[in-house]
Design an enzyme around this catalytic site. Structure first.
Site, PDB file in Angstrom:
ATOM      1  CB  CYS A  23      -0.895  -0.055   1.238  1.00  0.00           C
ATOM      2  SG  CYS A  23      -1.667   1.495   1.706  1.00  0.00           S
ATOM      3  CB  CYS A  26       0.558   1.543   4.151  1.00  0.00           C
ATOM      4  SG  CYS A  26      -1.177   1.056   4.093  1.00  0.00           S
TER       5      CYS A  26
END
Length: 102
Positions: A23, A26
């Site tokens: 991600c 993230c």
């Protein structure tokens, strides 16, 4: 090793970061969380949970998107939000929700 429930039941605020290694947002959030930890030190615990390695935990907490941040204290959820936040935003949220003093 302490269980997830034991950790979030602490009287010290616990910020849980549900993330995934693939991600992009993230990955952007990770150094920001490190800055927050550096700023707040032992007044907070930051716990990173990889949703791919902990699918049942992510499911139990109804994590539908990553990153999802959840703030706990004494086992109670104080705040929850998905997305990326700046260092200043997170510090303000922690001050407001968990009465952390910087």
């Amino acid at each position: 090793m302490a269980s997830f429930q034991d950790i979030i039941s602490s009287n010290k605020p616990v910020l849980v970061d549900f993330f995934a290694t693939w991600c992009g947002p993230c990955q952007m959030l990770s150094p920001i969380l490190k800055e927050v930890k550096d700023t707040l030190g032992d007044t907070i615990t930051i716990l990173k949970i990889d949703v791919d390695k902990n699918q049942s935990l992510a499911s139990d907490f109804q994590v539908r998107g990553v990153p999802t941040l959840i703030l706990y204290q004494n086992g109670q959820q104080l705040w929850r939000q998905s997305g990326v936040f700046s260092h200043a935003q997170l510090i303000q949220i922690l001050k407001d929700k968990a009465q952390i003093h910087v």
